[in-house]
Design a protein around this motif. Structure first.
Motif, short mmCIF file in Angstrom:
data_model
loop_
_atom_site.label_atom_id
_atom_site.label_comp_id
_atom_site.label_asym_id
_atom_site.label_seq_id
_atom_site.Cartn_x
_atom_site.Cartn_y
_atom_site.Cartn_z
N ALA A 189 0.83 -1.34 0.03
CA ALA A 189 -0.05 0.05 -0.08
C ALA A 189 0.79 1.23 -0.06
O ALA A 189 0.33 2.16 -0.58
CB ALA A 189 -0.93 -0.01 1.19
N LEU A 190 2.06 1.13 0.52
CA LEU A 190 2.98 2.41 0.64
C LEU A 190 3.99 2.24 -0.49
O LEU A 190 4.74 2.75 -0.58
CB LEU A 190 3.86 2.24 1.84
N LYS A 191 3.38 1.70 -1.90
CA LYS A 191 3.93 1.43 -2.82
C LYS A 191 5.54 0.82 -2.94
O LYS A 191 6.34 0.96 -3.75
CB LYS A 191 4.40 2.73 -3.82
N LEU A 192 5.71 -0.23 -1.85
CA LEU A 192 6.82 -0.84 -1.99
C LEU A 192 6.72 -2.24 -2.49
O LEU A 192 5.67 -2.90 -2.02
CB LEU A 192 7.42 -1.13 -0.51
N PRO A 193 7.50 -2.72 -3.22
CA PRO A 193 7.26 -4.31 -3.98
C PRO A 193 7.48 -5.44 -3.12
O PRO A 193 8.68 -5.98 -3.19
CB PRO A 193 8.19 -4.24 -5.21
N THR A 194 6.76 -5.53 -2.01
CA THR A 194 7.05 -6.34 -0.95
C THR A 194 7.02 -7.85 -1.55
O THR A 194 7.51 -8.75 -0.98
CB THR A 194 6.08 -6.32 0.32
N GLN A 514 12.77 0.00 -6.81
CA GLN A 514 13.02 -0.45 -5.42
C GLN A 514 12.91 -1.76 -5.17
O GLN A 514 13.30 -2.65 -4.19
CB GLN A 514 11.99 0.26 -4.32
N ALA A 515 12.55 -2.68 -6.35
CA ALA A 515 12.49 -4.09 -6.31
C ALA A 515 13.83 -4.70 -6.25
O ALA A 515 13.89 -5.71 -5.46
CB ALA A 515 11.64 -4.60 -7.55
N GLY A 560 3.52 -14.94 3.26
CA GLY A 560 2.89 -14.24 3.91
C GLY A 560 3.01 -12.92 3.12
O GLY A 560 2.01 -12.11 2.80
N LEU A 561 4.10 -12.50 2.64
CA LEU A 561 4.53 -11.14 2.19
C LEU A 561 3.82 -11.31 0.88
O LEU A 561 3.44 -10.37 0.14
CB LEU A 561 6.01 -11.03 1.91
N ASN A 568 -3.15 -6.61 -1.83
CA ASN A 568 -3.22 -5.05 -2.05
C ASN A 568 -3.63 -5.08 -3.68
O ASN A 568 -4.19 -4.17 -4.30
CB ASN A 568 -1.92 -4.60 -1.84
N ASP A 569 -3.03 -5.96 -4.26
CA ASP A 569 -3.38 -5.94 -6.07
C ASP A 569 -4.80 -6.12 -6.06
O ASP A 569 -5.30 -5.51 -7.10
CB ASP A 569 -2.57 -7.28 -6.69
N LEU A 570 -5.47 -6.98 -5.45
CA LEU A 570 -6.91 -7.15 -5.47
C LEU A 570 -7.61 -5.82 -5.13
O LEU A 570 -8.76 -5.38 -5.69
CB LEU A 570 -7.48 -8.14 -4.45
N GLY A 571 -7.18 -5.02 -4.10
CA GLY A 571 -7.69 -3.95 -3.76
C GLY A 571 -7.64 -2.70 -4.83
O GLY A 571 -8.42 -1.70 -4.65
N GLN A 572 -6.66 -2.76 -5.93
CA GLN A 572 -6.52 -1.87 -7.12
C GLN A 572 -7.76 -1.96 -8.02
O GLN A 572 -8.06 -1.07 -8.67
CB GLN A 572 -5.37 -2.08 -7.79
#
Length: 577
Positions: A189-194, A514-515, A560-561, A568-572
């Motif tokens: 959600a913070l735009k980090l490629p977790t 950042q990935a 989990g990550l 989050n992708d689904l939230g898009q």
């Protein structure tokens, strides 16, 4: 996570108890109904996101979570969904329907539409269906061979399996998975490629190290070197060289040349192939207690040759239905069919190998390479558009089915006797995926017109059409050939077990900001944690046991990550609607 050995075959005195356990059926009424309903949801998610944001989310973990929730509903008819194996069937179909709808069907048919040839959409859809069907058939035939071993990484598959196992066992595993998923969700959600960090806990260390290097170079080349490597087609050249060598390595394995088994995901030493004569190896045949391959060299060879023949038939169908018969000379038409068949095979193998090691697949980039080759050969606009669409239909389903088979392999590995149950389960997963593909086809056939006429065309398809219409700079081919040399050398140095050249090119092409830091940072944590867990180990056996325990724990964190990032992708979806 180093897979532990399944229990071996029963003793001779126990033959009455040695009847292979029956794996749950994909076509059981309750399972089939849930599969179809959730596949509709997966296909709609894939269509909406690929046409609006240009992404196709990994819904394997989402499907697993939904299947687990359904299994907890206090209704007798749904009690069977508490089985991890039924949950695996449902998540396989949901994942397959998402990638099929978004990547294998919607993206290819958008190419002729964006070109202004709406009359070619239906012929292209027919060709894409053939590409999708052959793609999945070949993977089903050759999964768990020396080329594509189940013991290798397939990171998204590990994530799905760990999610199902944690939900089934509860306790500490579920807690670790939940906390890791929350971290992944917040980070994404913070735009980090977790998800990149999660994959680094799951995949092949050497391959991911090269992948991370490629990501970092792509991120900082514009500011440090004042060069946009992608615009200069450097990564594409590297991928051409590495891809050609990778195909040569695949042919060598297909022909039964002896060599070492590809590394297990932790990057440990390989094992001599127990099935070099073409016969499936018995459980426990591999090194370090790993089960041997279930697909020998003979079936691997037949599977790839069958795939090549079917891809050629599909290309011929596209040529005939697309009207190329009347617009091309016989020799040119034959050349087009041959090129389309070879491109389809190359595309699926390169994408599949990258996905197996890193969890990322460069489908767009490899299709773009095919497009550039077509421009160099001066293929006319319409035949080139159909070539690109047909090539784009292969690869993603190949990789996704590999993830799902990996998940099932992990869930079934303790069965007694192991091999009959594993092969039966793999067959049922394939059937479930075919259900998902059928649902995806119906959704795309119904939805494409309204989406495209509303201007919602997949961005990658627009890039293909723009490249087709603008043509090729004469210097591009020189650049591609120049950079193909180091790509080939790096791939040769790493061998087929690590795919260093393919993964370096993949990192350069993906170029997610950042990935690279996330991948390399997670690899450093992984290395440090494994070394820390080894403290006090007195001999090699204790070190191996310590490494396995560390890998198991880190695999749960990585799963989990990935799960959190997928949520989050689904939230898009809310942004796209």
């Amino acid at each position: 996570m180093r897979p532990t050995a399944p229990t071996g075959p029963p003793a001779a005195s126990d033959t009455d108890a040695a009847v292979p356990p029956r794996h749950p059926r994909a076509l059981e009424p309750v399972t089939a109904v849930l599969t179809v309903l959730l596949s509709v949801l997966g296909a709609l998610i894939g269509v909406v996101l690929i046409t609006s944001l240009g992404v196709s989310p990994n819904t394997a973990v989402i499907g697993a979570l939904v299947a687990m929730v359904i299994g907890r509903v206090p209704l007798r008819v749904l009690r069977g969904m508490r089985s991890p194996h039924r949950q695996n069937l449902v998540q396989s179909a949901v994942s397959g329907s998402t990638f099929a709808a978004a990547n294998s069907l919607m993206t290819p048919i958008a190419v002729p539409f964006a070109l202004g040839r709406t009359d070619l959409v239906w012929p292209m859809l027919g060709g894409a269906v053939i590409g999708l069907a052959v793609d999945s058939w070949v993977l089903y035939r050759v999964f768990d061979s020396r080329l594509l071993p189940a013991s290798n990484a397939w990171p998204a598959g590990i994530a799905a399996a760990e999610t199902i196992k944690a939900g089934d066992s509860g306790g500490r595993k579920a807690a670790v998975l939940g906390v890791s998923a929350l971290v992944g969700l917040v980070g994404a959600a913070l735009k980090l490629p977790t998800s990149a960090a999660g994959v680094a806990f799951l995949g092949n260390i050497w391959a991911l190290l090269m992948f991370g290097v490629g990501l970092l170079v792509a991120q900082y080349a514009p500011t440090v070197l004042h060069t946009d490597l992608s615009a200069a087609h450097v990564p594409h050249g590297l991928m051409i060289g590495a891809g050609l060598v990778a195909l040569g390595q695949a042919i060598r394995l297909m022909r039964g040349g002896r060599g070492k088994q590809p590394d297990v995901q932790g990057g440990g030493a390989g094992a001599e192939d127990a099935g070099a004569d073409g016969a499936p190896a018995a459980p426990g045949a591999g090194a370090a207690g790993l089960p041997g391959p279930t697909v020998g060299t003979g079936r691997l060879r037949r599977g790839l040759l069958e795939g090549m023949g079917l891809f050629l038939v599909g290309a011929l169908v596209v040529a005939l239905t697309g009207g190329l018969m009347g617009g091309m000379a016989p020799a040119a038409l034959a050349g087009w069919v041959a090129l389309a068949g070879v491109a389809a095979v190359a595309h699926q193998l390169i994408v599949g190998l990258a996905a197996m090691h890193s969890g990322w697949f460069p489908a767009f980039a490899v299709t773009l390479i095919v497009l550039i080759v077509g421009l160099f050969l001066h293929i006319p606009t319409v035949p080139l558009a159909l070539l690109v669409g047909y090539t784009a239909s292969t690869g993603p389903a190949f990789a996704d089915l590999g993830y799902d088979f990996k998940a099932g392999w992990l869930l079934r590995r303790d069965a007694v006797p192991w091999q009959p149950f594993e092969l039966d389960g793999r067959r049922q997963q394939y059937i479930a995926q075919l259900l998902g593909f059928g649902v995806a086809l119906v959704v795309v056939a119904v939805a494409w017109h309204s989406f495209f006429t509303d201007g919602r065309v997949p961005p990658v398809s627009k890039v293909y059409v723009t490249t087709i219409t603008t043509g090729l700079d004469p210097d591009v081919m020189r650049t591609l050939l120049l950079w193909a040399i180091p790509g080939a050398l790096i791939q040769l140095a790493g061998g087929s077990s690590r795919q260093l050249g393919v993964l370096l090119a993949t990192g350069l092409l993906v170029a997610t900001p950042q990935a690279g830091w996330m991948v390399l940072g997670a690899l450093a944590v992984r290395y440090g944690y494994v070394r820390w867990r080894r403290r006090g180990a007195r001999d090699a056996a204790e070190r191996r046991r310590s490494d396995e325990e560390a890998d198991n724990e880190l695999s749960l964190v990585g799963a989990g990550l990935v799960a959190g990032s997928s949520l989050n992708d689904l939230g898009q979806l809310t942004k796209a609607l």
